[in-house]
Design a protein around this motif. Structure first.
Motif, PDB file in Angstrom:
ATOM      1  N   SER A 145    -149.679 -68.557  53.054  1.00 47.28           N
ATOM      2  CA  SER A 145    -150.403 -69.352  51.863  1.00 47.28           C
ATOM      3  C   SER A 145    -149.265 -69.868  51.262  1.00 47.28           C
ATOM      4  O   SER A 145    -149.388 -71.122  50.891  1.00 47.28           O
ATOM      5  CB  SER A 145    -151.509 -68.661  51.230  1.00 47.28           C
ATOM      6  N   ASP A 194    -140.645 -63.013  57.034  1.00 49.69           N
ATOM      7  CA  ASP A 194    -141.606 -61.834  56.847  1.00 49.69           C
ATOM      8  C   ASP A 194    -141.230 -60.824  57.936  1.00 49.69           C
ATOM      9  O   ASP A 194    -141.024 -61.235  58.894  1.00 49.69           O
ATOM     10  CB  ASP A 194    -143.184 -62.231  56.478  1.00 49.69           C
ATOM     11  N   ASP A 228    -142.412 -63.304  47.241  1.00 46.41           N
ATOM     12  CA  ASP A 228    -143.787 -62.474  46.808  1.00 46.41           C
ATOM     13  C   ASP A 228    -143.756 -61.320  47.732  1.00 46.41           C
ATOM     14  O   ASP A 228    -144.655 -60.579  47.816  1.00 46.41           O
ATOM     15  CB  ASP A 228    -144.722 -63.579  47.635  1.00 46.41           C
TER      16      ASP A 228
END
Ligand code: SAM
Length: 220
Positions: A65, A84, A125
């Motif tokens: 996102s 990721d 994040d």
């Protein structure tokens, strides 16, 4: 008298919160892959981080996102390089590697893609899978934060920025001090979309004070 069962943080309680969460609903309606999108949107609204033509590196990007927000805000002009451990479904406008940011080959992928281009914005994040052992989890999290900071110091432009998720608690002060040494300005952001009960906050560092020379990437 029978005791009422204690409320635990069970899967069903989490699921209840998830489906009733206003940001989850909004994300579904607006096509974002997760409610996390609104954290970056809020911070960007205040701090004006994202602009067309930038080079952005998104660490801990799944499900994607923040990449979606970056691609939208940059109007598909510029580059978003995302990493990721988990797969990220294809996302037009983003170049994605499934890899572990603690592994040298992941850094090598970034270096190879960037060549000698510096980065405008590093987003992290990243959050490790929680074992439940608080001190161990905090240590693993701050290891990731430290690697994001090292990467940012090495690769950011002089007016670049690092936005990094941190959990308040053991290690927070040390990491904030490291950020203060590395950047001319450091602020803390706690977006409304970040749950109150979560100890997460975001540190935003702007204008790295010491720039390392960028090594030429090995093109082989
Ligand atoms: N910003 C994302 C978004 O908007 O969709 C959400 C990120 S999620 C909160 C944290 C992510 O950090 C997880 O997907 C996890 O796999 C990733 N992560 C944790 N450790 C990592 C590592 N060593 N290398 C790369 N990613 C990692």
């Amino acid at each position: 008298m029978a005791q009422k069962p204690k409320r635990t943080k069970s899967g069903s309680a989490w699921m209840h919160e998830h489906v009733t969460d206003a940001y989850v609903k909004k994300a579904q309606q607006e096509g974002f892959r997760s409610r996390a999108a609104y954290k970056l949107l809020e911070i960007d609204k205040r701090d004006h981080l994202l602009h067309p033509g930038m080079t952005v590196v998104d660490l801990g990007a799944a499900p994607g996102s923040w990449c979606q927000v970056a691609v939208q805000k940059m109007k598909r002009q510029g580059r978003v390089l995302a990493i990721d451990l988990l797969p990220v479904a294809p996302l037009p406008g983003a170049e994605v590697l499934q890899g572990d940011f603690t592994e040298p080959e992941t850094l090598a992928w970034l270096e190879k893609n960037l060549q000698t281009a510096r980065v405008d914005l590093v987003l992290s994040d990243m959050a490790p899978n929680m074992s439940g052992v608080v001190l161990r989890d905090q240590a693993r999290h701050y290891e990731l934060c430290g690697l994001a900071l090292d990467f940012a110091v090495d690769w950011l432009k002089p007016d670049g920025a690092l936005l990094v998720k941190v959990f308040q608690g053991t290690g927070f002060d040390d990491f904030r001090n490291a950020m203060r040494r590395a950047f001319a300005q450091v602020v803390i952001r706690k977006p409304e979309a970040s749950r109150d009960r979560s100890s997460e906050v975001y540190l935003l560092g702007r204008r790295p004070v010491k720039l390392e020379p960028v090594a030429c990437a090995d093109a082989s």
